[in-house]
Design a protein around this motif. Sequence first.
Motif, PDB file in Angstrom:
ATOM      1  N   LEU A 213     -10.881 -18.886  14.176  1.00 46.19           N
ATOM      2  CA  LEU A 213     -12.137 -18.393  14.745  1.00 46.19           C
ATOM      3  C   LEU A 213     -12.377 -18.887  16.162  1.00 46.19           C
ATOM      4  CD1 LEU A 213     -14.498 -18.581  11.631  1.00 46.19           C
ATOM      5  CD2 LEU A 213     -13.440 -16.564  12.680  1.00 46.19           C
ATOM      6  N   LEU A 214     -11.443 -19.640  16.721  1.00 48.60           N
ATOM      7  CA  LEU A 214     -11.525 -19.933  18.146  1.00 48.60           C
ATOM      8  C   LEU A 214     -11.349 -18.659  18.964  1.00 48.60           C
ATOM      9  CD1 LEU A 214      -9.479 -23.271  18.375  1.00 48.60           C
ATOM     10  CD2 LEU A 214     -11.975 -22.985  18.517  1.00 48.60           C
ATOM     11  N   ASN A 215     -10.775 -17.650  18.331  1.00 48.45           N
ATOM     12  CA  ASN A 215     -10.645 -16.332  18.952  1.00 48.45           C
ATOM     13  C   ASN A 215     -12.012 -15.637  18.872  1.00 48.45           C
ATOM     14  OD1 ASN A 215     -10.093 -13.685  19.692  1.00 48.45           O
ATOM     15  ND2 ASN A 215      -8.172 -13.590  18.561  1.00 48.45           N
ATOM     16  N   SER A 216     -12.670 -15.460  19.997  1.00 44.17           N
ATOM     17  CA  SER A 216     -14.019 -14.900  20.022  1.00 44.17           C
ATOM     18  C   SER A 216     -14.061 -13.421  19.629  1.00 44.17           C
ATOM     19  CB  SER A 216     -14.635 -15.070  21.421  1.00 44.17           C
ATOM     20  OG  SER A 216     -13.842 -14.403  22.399  1.00 44.17           O
ATOM     21  N   ASN A 217     -12.915 -12.786  19.539  1.00 49.82           N
ATOM     22  CA  ASN A 217     -12.862 -11.381  19.126  1.00 49.82           C
ATOM     23  C   ASN A 217     -12.965 -11.212  17.611  1.00 49.82           C
ATOM     24  OD1 ASN A 217     -12.473 -10.163  21.753  1.00 49.82           O
ATOM     25  ND2 ASN A 217     -10.414 -11.040  21.722  1.00 49.82           N
ATOM     26  N   LEU A 218     -12.934 -12.315  16.888  1.00 47.30           N
ATOM     27  CA  LEU A 218     -13.060 -12.268  15.434  1.00 47.30           C
ATOM     28  C   LEU A 218     -14.505 -12.566  15.041  1.00 47.30           C
ATOM     29  CD1 LEU A 218      -9.802 -14.147  14.338  1.00 47.30           C
ATOM     30  CD2 LEU A 218     -10.186 -11.674  14.517  1.00 47.30           C
ATOM     31  N   ASN A 219     -14.953 -11.896  13.983  1.00 45.75           N
ATOM     32  CA  ASN A 219     -16.326 -12.049  13.500  1.00 45.75           C
ATOM     33  C   ASN A 219     -16.376 -13.092  12.380  1.00 45.75           C
ATOM     34  OD1 ASN A 219     -18.940 -11.807  12.619  1.00 45.75           O
ATOM     35  ND2 ASN A 219     -18.822  -9.629  12.135  1.00 45.75           N
ATOM     36  N   PRO A 220     -17.060 -14.236  12.601  1.00 50.28           N
ATOM     37  CA  PRO A 220     -17.124 -15.269  11.548  1.00 50.28           C
ATOM     38  C   PRO A 220     -17.711 -14.777  10.238  1.00 50.28           C
ATOM     39  CG  PRO A 220     -17.898 -16.133  13.657  1.00 50.28           C
ATOM     40  CD  PRO A 220     -17.748 -14.652  13.836  1.00 50.28           C
ATOM     41  N   ARG A 221     -18.533 -13.729  10.293  1.00 50.65           N
ATOM     42  CA  ARG A 221     -19.104 -13.180   9.062  1.00 50.65           C
ATOM     43  C   ARG A 221     -18.032 -12.644   8.117  1.00 50.65           C
ATOM     44  NH1 ARG A 221     -24.597 -11.788   8.976  1.00 50.65           N
ATOM     45  NH2 ARG A 221     -25.734 -12.179  10.928  1.00 50.65           N
ATOM     46  N   LYS A 222     -16.899 -12.306   8.671  1.00 50.14           N
ATOM     47  CA  LYS A 222     -15.832 -11.710   7.869  1.00 50.14           C
ATOM     48  C   LYS A 222     -14.913 -12.757   7.235  1.00 50.14           C
ATOM     49  CE  LYS A 222     -16.796  -7.365   8.652  1.00 50.14           C
ATOM     50  NZ  LYS A 222     -17.102  -6.426   7.548  1.00 50.14           N
ATOM     51  N   PHE A 223     -15.113 -14.029   7.525  1.00 45.45           N
ATOM     52  CA  PHE A 223     -14.189 -15.072   7.075  1.00 45.45           C
ATOM     53  C   PHE A 223     -14.842 -15.980   6.036  1.00 45.45           C
ATOM     54  CE2 PHE A 223     -12.165 -13.521  10.778  1.00 45.45           C
ATOM     55  CZ  PHE A 223     -10.836 -13.892  10.720  1.00 45.45           C
ATOM     56  N   SER A 224     -14.042 -16.374   5.049  1.00 41.79           N
ATOM     57  CA  SER A 224     -14.512 -17.290   4.010  1.00 41.79           C
ATOM     58  C   SER A 224     -13.395 -18.269   3.657  1.00 41.79           C
ATOM     59  CB  SER A 224     -14.929 -16.532   2.754  1.00 41.79           C
ATOM     60  OG  SER A 224     -15.968 -15.617   3.023  1.00 41.79           O
ATOM     61  N   PRO A 225     -13.675 -19.596   3.627  1.00 42.22           N
ATOM     62  CA  PRO A 225     -12.674 -20.573   3.182  1.00 42.22           C
ATOM     63  C   PRO A 225     -12.891 -20.915   1.709  1.00 42.22           C
ATOM     64  CG  PRO A 225     -14.458 -21.715   4.271  1.00 42.22           C
ATOM     65  CD  PRO A 225     -14.839 -20.246   4.254  1.00 42.22           C
ATOM     66  N   ILE A 226     -11.831 -21.177   0.999  1.00 42.70           N
ATOM     67  CA  ILE A 226     -11.947 -21.544  -0.406  1.00 42.70           C
ATOM     68  C   ILE A 226     -10.775 -22.459  -0.778  1.00 42.70           C
ATOM     69  CG2 ILE A 226     -10.677 -19.499  -1.219  1.00 42.70           C
ATOM     70  CD1 ILE A 226     -12.537 -19.487  -3.671  1.00 42.70           C
ATOM     71  N   GLY A 227     -11.040 -23.439  -1.636  1.00 42.82           N
ATOM     72  CA  GLY A 227      -9.985 -24.339  -2.098  1.00 42.82           C
ATOM     73  C   GLY A 227      -9.772 -24.195  -3.593  1.00 42.82           C
ATOM     74  N   TYR A 228      -8.528 -24.029  -3.997  1.00 43.59           N
ATOM     75  CA  TYR A 228      -8.197 -23.870  -5.406  1.00 43.59           C
ATOM     76  C   TYR A 228      -7.574 -25.126  -5.999  1.00 43.59           C
ATOM     77  CZ  TYR A 228      -9.024 -18.841  -5.096  1.00 43.59           C
ATOM     78  OH  TYR A 228      -9.601 -17.600  -4.936  1.00 43.59           O
ATOM     79  N   GLY A 229      -7.356 -26.139  -5.161  1.00 45.47           N
ATOM     80  CA  GLY A 229      -6.721 -27.348  -5.672  1.00 45.47           C
ATOM     81  C   GLY A 229      -5.354 -27.044  -6.234  1.00 45.47           C
TER      82      GLY A 229
END
Length: 271
Positions: A213-229
């Motif tokens: 998301l350091l790329n300003s052309n990407l929309n943070p609303r479209k991104f989600s982080p998740i951990g499955y262990g």
Amino acid sequence: MSKKVRHEEHEEHADESWLLPYSDLMTLLVALFLVMYAMSATDAKKFEEMSQAFSSVLNGGSGVLDQKAATPTESQMDLGKGTKMDSVVADNSGEAEIAKLRQQEQADLEKLKKQFDQYIKNNGLTDLLSTKLNQSQLMITISDNALFASGQAIVKDDSRQLAKSISTMLQQFPDYDVLVQGHTDNVPIANTNYSSNWDLSVDRALHFMKILLLNSNLNPRKFSPIGYGEYHPIADNSTATGRSKNRRVEVSIIRKYQASTEFTGIVPSTK
């Protein structure tokens, strides 16, 4: 002496000529009552149709039975709107549009996959990265060795360019939801930074997503982080090779028009 001729008396007949105007008057009265009933029981449009029908009959015009083919009125034509057939046509049109959009989406994701595959090949990363396109997503799988030191979540300096390259390719299709997923093996974490593999996997996904998301052309609303262990392994954790495969980060570009109900872990955004 002339003989008188006797004329027989003829019975006088009553003048019945009055019956004709009387019958016309009765016809007009019946028509009047019918019109009055129509005005109270039907809408204005039906009243107009009935008025025209009576006018045609009373003025010697062609009646309903004389017409070979009746032209449908506006109200009759409206009856066809909103019917089951109309719904079927609309549904078929909608399905055709969705099929067209799904076809375009398939072409977009295939194009993106080719770009990723070419990047992997050109940079000699075939042992560390791979791609997979299925009915729910385009997934880029990255080995933890390509990104992190053992037991750490900070992306290595020489691996940040990999994340930037991926973000550059993602910006071509900014409307897709992207899921960044962290995975570990089943070996318990043994350092002071993390109390479990859950924590490590979530932190790795979050750190990698932040670089994307350091790329300003990407929309943070479209991104989600998740951990499955350790709970979504792709290989046997009983071997070193299997555990190495399980330690990974996956970047999934989620389809908008999925052809199946395969679980992806994220609901596509409508924004």
